[in-house]
Design a protein around this motif. Structure first.
Motif, short mmCIF file in Angstrom:
data_model
loop_
_atom_site.label_atom_id
_atom_site.label_comp_id
_atom_site.label_asym_id
_atom_site.label_seq_id
_atom_site.Cartn_x
_atom_site.Cartn_y
_atom_site.Cartn_z
N SER A 49 0.83 -1.20 0.00
CA SER A 49 0.00 0.00 0.00
C SER A 49 0.86 1.26 0.00
CB SER A 49 -0.92 0.00 1.22
OG SER A 49 -1.81 -1.11 1.17
N CYS A 276 -4.01 1.57 -3.01
CA CYS A 276 -3.75 0.13 -3.16
C CYS A 276 -4.24 -0.35 -4.52
CB CYS A 276 -4.49 -0.66 -2.07
SG CYS A 276 -4.19 -0.07 -0.40
N ASP A 280 -4.56 -5.78 -2.80
CA ASP A 280 -3.63 -5.36 -1.76
C ASP A 280 -4.35 -4.70 -0.59
OD1 ASP A 280 -1.46 -6.32 -3.11
OD2 ASP A 280 -0.90 -4.39 -3.99
N TYR A 281 -5.46 -4.02 -0.87
CA TYR A 281 -6.15 -3.32 0.21
C TYR A 281 -6.68 -4.30 1.26
CZ TYR A 281 -10.76 -4.40 -1.92
OH TYR A 281 -11.88 -5.03 -2.42
#
Length: 437
Positions: A49, A276, A280-281
């Motif tokens: 992030s 992100c 990925d978030y």
């Protein structure tokens, strides 16, 4: 005989010198030992992030920071503050009717619940639409209802954010749609979420992972809503143990953004990730929350004979509270109560309200008999960082001073004995000379 006496005096002088030097350096020696035994702040987790903040909601401690004060686009996580202001300014049974400006946002490409011009729903419905379905048009209409215009409502948002300590936030609208002057930071969003989860209504609505808006004056069919935050579904593929509130966001400018609050035992953590890509978030949020729960726990500060304390601090799990330091505000000695700040290494770890023992501000919640929960332990108060010595230095210092005194006394006694021997030798020599005469 003289050589032996001289040797004894020399040895005693060396001993005295050694003891004196040792007495002057106890803090340096012990400090090196303490540093070796101290537990370092846990190593930061890897993530993709752009900006991250992990906040302990109970203590206010920042457990992890990655570019957390950089200004970035928030997208729809903006709506947690919108929802909080709606809760603070409206009743659940109040209604809102959609005008042209809001209805014009109910179009493909926008997150929406497909409202129609002139349609009326309750504030209860509106809040679920905002927090679960991320409905942009609903945010716009409640903003106009409360403040008269979106611009005026944004001013309310900015004022509220500043009051919470946000320093890198400026909102232009209630829904997070792109605007060059609409930005925030991971740290600021954590502070906003910290305030949101104090509100019972906010948490109740977040706990409704699904919700149905019943038929309205403009629609014959009910609307079924579902929360977009997959980590809140405990039994789902992406569910996270203890996650109970949060908000997703996405625009092309902001990329994915996510705010998540989770509670295990009595430890509540807030994780914010910004900028992100792909999943990925979710993955980064999980990694960062795991880092918090695996490496930290909270300690309830314990009253002493001199002070009553009310506060909790965050520490690495294997760290000792005595390794922490604290600072008191100027004038604390003359105040009946004041706020003390605690630190571990260079990290702020929490505060305590301090008052004299036995005063009316005593708190039973911090009594020495309180029992620790799963993530909480009681702790003695560490010494202030501006003091020259800590209690751990007292005993060694006394021993060294005692040795110094003993060595000095031995030296004096030896000197007296030597003087007596010299007088005896002189007397014997004198008597011998008299006999010869």
């Amino acid at each position: 005989m003289y050589r032996k006496s001289h040797t004894v005096r020399a040895a005693l002088c060396l001993l005295l010198t050694f003891v004196f030097v040792a007495a002057c350096l106890p803090q340096t020696i012990l400090a090196a030992s303490d540093t070796k035994a101290a537990v370092s702040w846990p190593e930061a987790p890897e993530n993709n992030s752009g900006a991250v903040c992990l906040l302990d909601s109970e203590t206010g401690a920042i457990l992890y920071d990655k570019n957390m004060d950089e200004q970035r686009y928030p997208a729809s996580i903006t709506k947690i503050l919108t929802a909080l202001l709606v809760i603070e300014n409206k009743q659940m049974a109040d209604t809102v009717t959609f005008g042209e400006q809001a209805a014009s946002e109910s179009i493909p490409g926008n997150a929406r619940i497909n409202v129609q011009l002139g349609e009326t729903i309750t504030i209860e419905d509106a809040l679920h639409a905002i927090l679960l379905a991320s409905a942009n048009e609903v945010c716009t209409q409640v903003a106009i209802d409360i403040a008269g215009s979106v611009e005026a409502f944004a001013a309310m948002m900015n004022e509220r954010a500043a009051a919470l300590g946000c320093t890198n936030t400026h909102f232009m609208n209630a829904n997070g749609l792109p605007d060059p002057n609409h930005y925030t930071s991971a740290h600021d969003m954590a502070l906003i979420m910290q305030e949101c989860i104090k509100n019972e209504t906010f948490c109740r609505i977040e706990s409704d992972l699904t919700y149905t808006i019943q038929p309205t004056n403009m629609t014959a069919a009910p609307r079924d809503l579902q929360n977009h935050h997959a980590m809140l579904f405990q039994d789902g593929q992406w569910g996270y143990q203890g996650a109970f509130a949060g908000k997703t966001g996405y625009t092309d400018e902001a990329h994915n953004t996510l705010v998540t609050a989770a509670k295990r035992g009595n430890m509540t953590l807030i994780c914010v990730v910004l900028t992100c890509d792909n999943l990925d978030y979710i993955n980064d949020t999980r990694t960062v929350l795991d880092y918090g729960y695996n490496n930290f726990k909270n300690y309830t500060l314990k009253n002493t004979k001199k002070e009553s304390l009310s506060g909790i601090v965050s520490l690495p799990k294997d760290a000792k509270i005595k390794a922490a330091t604290y600072t008191d505000p100027d004038g604390a000695a003359d105040s009946e109560t004041y706020t003390r700040q605690y630190f571990y290494e260079d990290h702020f770890i929490g505060t305590a309200e301090v008052s004299p023992a036995g005063s009316s501000s005593d708190s039973s919640s911090v009594s020495s008999s309180s029992e620790p929960s799963e993530n909480t332990g009681t702790a003695d108060v560490p010494a202030p960082e501006n003091k020259d010595q800590t209690s751990s230095l007292s005993t060694p210092l006394y021993i060294l001073v005692g040795l110094n005194v003993v060595a000095f006394l031995i030296l004096i006694i030896a000197a007296i004995n030597n003087a007596r021997k010299r007088r005896r030798r002189r007397k014997r020599r004198h008597n011998s000379k008299n006999r010869r005469r």
